[in-house]
Design an enzyme around this catalytic site. Structure first.
Site, PDB file in Angstrom:
ATOM      1  N   GLU A 220     -26.768  -4.214 -49.427  1.00 57.45           N
ATOM      2  CA  GLU A 220     -26.065  -4.577 -48.188  1.00 57.45           C
ATOM      3  C   GLU A 220     -25.052  -3.479 -47.851  1.00 57.45           C
ATOM      4  O   GLU A 220     -24.139  -3.202 -48.641  1.00 57.45           O
ATOM      5  CB  GLU A 220     -25.340  -5.913 -48.367  1.00 57.45           C
TER       6      GLU A 220
ATOM      7  N   LYS B  41      -8.388 -20.988 -48.759  1.00 56.15           N
ATOM      8  CA  LYS B  41      -7.903 -19.683 -49.225  1.00 56.15           C
ATOM      9  C   LYS B  41      -8.592 -18.600 -48.392  1.00 56.15           C
ATOM     10  O   LYS B  41      -9.765 -18.309 -48.573  1.00 56.15           O
ATOM     11  CB  LYS B  41      -8.233 -19.448 -50.709  1.00 56.15           C
TER      12      LYS B  41
ATOM     13  N   CYS C  33     -22.471 -10.343 -41.569  1.00 54.16           N
ATOM     14  CA  CYS C  33     -23.490 -10.610 -42.599  1.00 54.16           C
ATOM     15  C   CYS C  33     -24.905 -10.467 -42.042  1.00 54.16           C
ATOM     16  O   CYS C  33     -25.851 -10.282 -42.805  1.00 54.16           O
ATOM     17  CB  CYS C  33     -23.276 -11.998 -43.195  1.00 54.16           C
TER      18      CYS C  33
ATOM     19  N   GLU D  35     -22.499 -19.049 -48.430  1.00 56.99           N
ATOM     20  CA  GLU D  35     -22.964 -18.213 -47.308  1.00 56.99           C
ATOM     21  C   GLU D  35     -22.720 -16.770 -47.720  1.00 56.99           C
ATOM     22  O   GLU D  35     -21.574 -16.308 -47.706  1.00 56.99           O
ATOM     23  CB  GLU D  35     -22.166 -18.556 -46.039  1.00 56.99           C
TER      24      GLU D  35
HETATM   25  P1  NAP Z   1     -15.724 -11.195 -50.977  1.00 60.96           P
HETATM   26  O1  NAP Z   1     -15.116  -9.992 -51.561  1.00 60.96           O
HETATM   27  O2  NAP Z   1     -16.780 -11.892 -51.733  1.00 60.96           O
HETATM   28  O3  NAP Z   1     -14.504 -12.197 -50.676  1.00 60.96           O
HETATM   29  C1  NAP Z   1     -14.683 -13.420 -50.034  1.00 60.96           C
HETATM   30  C2  NAP Z   1     -13.604 -14.377 -50.460  1.00 60.96           C
HETATM   31  O4  NAP Z   1     -13.763 -14.685 -51.849  1.00 60.96           O
HETATM   32  C3  NAP Z   1     -12.196 -13.809 -50.310  1.00 60.96           C
HETATM   33  O5  NAP Z   1     -11.323 -14.827 -49.890  1.00 60.96           O
HETATM   34  C4  NAP Z   1     -11.880 -13.373 -51.733  1.00 60.96           C
HETATM   35  O6  NAP Z   1     -10.516 -13.278 -52.016  1.00 60.96           O
HETATM   36  C5  NAP Z   1     -12.524 -14.499 -52.515  1.00 60.96           C
HETATM   37  N1  NAP Z   1     -12.769 -14.200 -53.937  1.00 60.96           N
HETATM   38  C6  NAP Z   1     -12.921 -12.991 -54.529  1.00 60.96           C
HETATM   39  N2  NAP Z   1     -13.131 -13.146 -55.856  1.00 60.96           N
HETATM   40  C7  NAP Z   1     -13.102 -14.477 -56.100  1.00 60.96           C
HETATM   41  C8  NAP Z   1     -13.246 -15.271 -57.278  1.00 60.96           C
HETATM   42  N3  NAP Z   1     -13.485 -14.726 -58.465  1.00 60.96           N
HETATM   43  N4  NAP Z   1     -13.170 -16.616 -57.168  1.00 60.96           N
HETATM   44  C9  NAP Z   1     -12.946 -17.201 -55.971  1.00 60.96           C
HETATM   45  N5  NAP Z   1     -12.782 -16.493 -54.820  1.00 60.96           N
HETATM   46  C10 NAP Z   1     -12.879 -15.157 -54.877  1.00 60.96           C
HETATM   47  O7  NAP Z   1     -16.315 -10.891 -49.520  1.00 60.96           O
HETATM   48  P2  NAP Z   1     -15.687 -10.078 -48.308  1.00 60.96           P
HETATM   49  O8  NAP Z   1     -15.651  -8.628 -48.658  1.00 60.96           O
HETATM   50  O9  NAP Z   1     -14.441 -10.732 -47.838  1.00 60.96           O
HETATM   51  O10 NAP Z   1     -16.816 -10.331 -47.200  1.00 60.96           O
HETATM   52  C11 NAP Z   1     -17.995  -9.608 -47.156  1.00 60.96           C
HETATM   53  C12 NAP Z   1     -19.169 -10.366 -47.709  1.00 60.96           C
HETATM   54  O11 NAP Z   1     -19.252 -11.644 -47.115  1.00 60.96           O
HETATM   55  C13 NAP Z   1     -20.485  -9.675 -47.374  1.00 60.96           C
HETATM   56  O12 NAP Z   1     -21.354  -9.738 -48.481  1.00 60.96           O
HETATM   57  C14 NAP Z   1     -21.020 -10.506 -46.228  1.00 60.96           C
HETATM   58  O13 NAP Z   1     -22.401 -10.431 -46.015  1.00 60.96           O
HETATM   59  C15 NAP Z   1     -20.585 -11.870 -46.631  1.00 60.96           C
HETATM   60  N6  NAP Z   1     -20.569 -12.765 -45.465  1.00 60.96           N
HETATM   61  C16 NAP Z   1     -21.524 -13.729 -45.362  1.00 60.96           C
HETATM   62  C17 NAP Z   1     -21.553 -14.565 -44.257  1.00 60.96           C
HETATM   63  C18 NAP Z   1     -22.568 -15.653 -44.109  1.00 60.96           C
HETATM   64  O14 NAP Z   1     -22.331 -16.554 -43.303  1.00 60.96           O
HETATM   65  N7  NAP Z   1     -23.663 -15.643 -44.840  1.00 60.96           N
HETATM   66  C19 NAP Z   1     -20.611 -14.389 -43.255  1.00 60.96           C
HETATM   67  C20 NAP Z   1     -19.666 -13.384 -43.386  1.00 60.96           C
HETATM   68  C21 NAP Z   1     -19.633 -12.575 -44.504  1.00 60.96           C
HETATM   69  P3  NAP Z   1      -9.739 -11.864 -51.899  1.00 60.96           P
HETATM   70  O15 NAP Z   1      -9.780 -11.497 -50.463  1.00 60.96           O
HETATM   71  O16 NAP Z   1      -8.395 -12.186 -52.387  1.00 60.96           O
HETATM   72  O17 NAP Z   1     -10.494 -10.891 -52.758  1.00 60.96           O
END
Ligand code: NAP
Length: 474
Positions: free
Chosen positions: A377, A176, A283, A249
């Site tokens: 963050e 997804k 990130c 992650e």
């Molecule tokens: P996000 O809002 O947490 O979304 C990530 C994924 O989770 C999306 O596919 C989202 O779907 C899905 N999601 C949201 N709510 C969910 C739920 N209740 N159950 C299951 N899945 C759910 O993150 P983002 O804004 O896309 O990315 C930014 C974050 O990712 C930052 O905190 C960044 O630091 C972190 N990140 C970490 C790494 C690492 O390797 N450590 C790498 C890159 C990014 P939808 O898009 O449909 O909401």
């Protein structure tokens, strides 16, 4: 007319009852329509992956290697086409979009190679009296169906970090992607189909986290959830996952220390890139910059000069450095954080302004640890410079964070380097570089609120397998 895409389930391309537009993050133009998966579609994807698992997990390693190698070749041929999709749907500057595709090819290549290295080990059974006369060894076995949930900021490479290892070890997958960037994932499905991945082994379903993400989290046929995204979502998934393996992650507010012996001609441009690449939406983006007081004035002057040279605007232009942020509300949040910091005494050295989704690269000074721009963050083109007196204090400040993904230290003093390695509780410490350094085969992941487990192909393969012990009494 924007193209209507389809979901990829059980080796077939499926329409949906409802579609969602995907927009160019700079122009706002609709660049594609994607079907939203309903519960029945998600169920079909999980069922297909479940049915495909026994055959794929028994497919010989050399054949899994061949499929992954073919995927690399196809990605190589279509680099520019895929980079253009990333550039438009994620708003990522062209050079970084192209860079992401070439990194993803490497991630798939490492995965192909890893398919041939799924080793176990023998156990010296007679080390215990009870084991005398017995032969023991353990095997690494694929776990089954993997749910991969991915974020917007690397719509290809962070998918590759889950799909490559899962295919390498013999798991099947339901992916997804983020709702803002599903087109790259759909393109990858085309490539994997052409590479010869059998029907059901890889499936893509699009839809919101609260629906599709949740269905993929709770389903008992799923054995492993590999998630990359924000800490609150990661935590919510863990609470609902039950007894499934998970890799998380998550985010960071990355810090880097600049000691007086740093080579500023290398450190300054590297720090600027680390703060503003992908509009700070990485990130391990550099967010907190701790500079020793002896060089703070010179470093800051050069850092601001270098930041002013960045070309901000349309990511499709080949010389663009900083494009738009992913969503208007995120750019508005970043701007509000800057305003709040200024109210609390911070100084804007450059930037601070926003136009639509485009936030100017922003450098702050006079910051304090409690300000949002420091302790949360930012995930935006914001960096704060903090002048420190002693190295020990700087290390303590980098460590004083609820997150623990990566940190950087510029020093040529080995003792200081090892002091930082010892004191900062993170998944990786980069010496003479910033927090942003990553190559795709190194272990990568966070401690504290930054996550659980590690990616980096070999390490993801370990997390996607379970150990089976075999004892033979001849
Ligand atoms: P996000 O809002 O947490 O979304 C990530 C994924 O989770 C999306 O596919 C989202 O779907 C899905 N999601 C949201 N709510 C969910 C739920 N209740 N159950 C299951 N899945 C759910 O993150 P983002 O804004 O896309 O990315 C930014 C974050 O990712 C930052 O905190 C960044 O630091 C972190 N990140 C970490 C790494 C690492 O390797 N450590 C790498 C890159 C990014 P939808 O898009 O449909 O909401």
């Amino acid at each position: 007319m924007a193209k209507t895409h389809r979901l990829y389930i059980d080796g077939k391309w499926e329409d949906g009852k409802e579609t969602m537009p995907v927009i160019d993050k700079f122009t706002g133009e609709t660049i594609g329509l994607v079907p939203l998966a309903d519960k029945a579609a998600v169920d079909r994807a999980i069922a297909a992956a479940h049915v495909a698992f026994p055959a794929w997990s028994r497919t010989p390693a050399h054949k899994r290697y061949q499929v992954l190698t073919k995927a690399c070749q196809l990605l190589e041929k279509r680099q520019e086409e895929i980079a253009a999709i990333i550039c438009r749907e994620a708003g990522k500057a062209w050079k970084y979009s192209l860079g992401e595709v070439s990194r993803s090819i490497e991630t798939f290549r490492f995965s192909a190679e890893e398919a041939k290295r799924i080793h176990g080990e023998t156990v010296p059974m007679d080390a215990s009296a009870a084991g005398e006369g017995r032969v023991g060894f353990w095997l690494r076995c694929p776990v089954g169906v993997v749910t991969a949930i991915t974020p917007f900021n690397f719509p290809l490479n962070l998918v590759a970090h889950k799909v490559g290892p899962a295919l390498a070890v013999g798991n099947t997958i339901v992916l997804k992607p983020a709702s803002t960037t599903p087109l790259t994932a759909i393109k990858l499905a085309e490539i994997l189909e052409e590479a010869g991945v059998p029907a059901g082994v890889f499936n893509v379903v699009v839809g919101s986290g609260g629906t599709v993400g949740e269905w993929l989290t709770v389903d008992p046929r799923i054995s492993k959830i590999s998630f990359t995204g924000s800490p609150p979502v990661g935590e919510a998934i863990i609470r609902k996952a039950g007894l499934k393996k998970v890799t998380m992650e998550l985010g960071n507010n990355s810090g880097t220390i600049i000691e007086p012996d740093a080579d500023l001609s290398a450190a300054v441009p590297r720090c600027v890139m680390s703060a503003f690449a992908n509009s700070g939406q990485v990130c391990i983006s550099l967010q907190r910059l701790y500079v020793h007081k002896a060089i703070a004035k010179e470093f800051t002057k050069r850092f601001v000069e270098e930041t002013k040279k960045l070309k901000v605007g349309n990511p499709l232009e080949k010389d663009c450095d900083v494009g738009p942020m992913i969503e208007l509300k995120e750019a508005e949040r970043a701007e509000a954080w800057v305003k709040e910091a200024v109210k609390e005494g911070a100084k804007v050295l450059v930037g601070g302004k926003r136009e639509g989704r485009v936030m100017q690269p922003t450098v702050l000074s006079n910051v304090r640890s409690e300000m949002k721009v420091m302790c949360q963050e930012a995930f935006a083109p914001l960096v704060s410079i903090y002048e420190y007196d002693t190295f020990e204090n700087a290390v303590a400040m980098v460590e004083d964070s609820p997150f623990g993904l990566q940190a950087g230290v510029y020093t040529n003093d080995l003792k200081k380097a090892m002091y930082a390695v010892d004191r900062i509780n993170v998944g990786g410490v980069m010496i003479n570089d910033t927090s942003i350094f990553r190559v795709d085969h190194m272990p990568y992941g966070g401690n504290k609120m930054s996550g659980l487990g590690r990616e980096g192909v070999r390490f993801a393969c370990e997390e996607m397998t379970s150990i089976k012990m075999v004892m033979i009494k001849p």
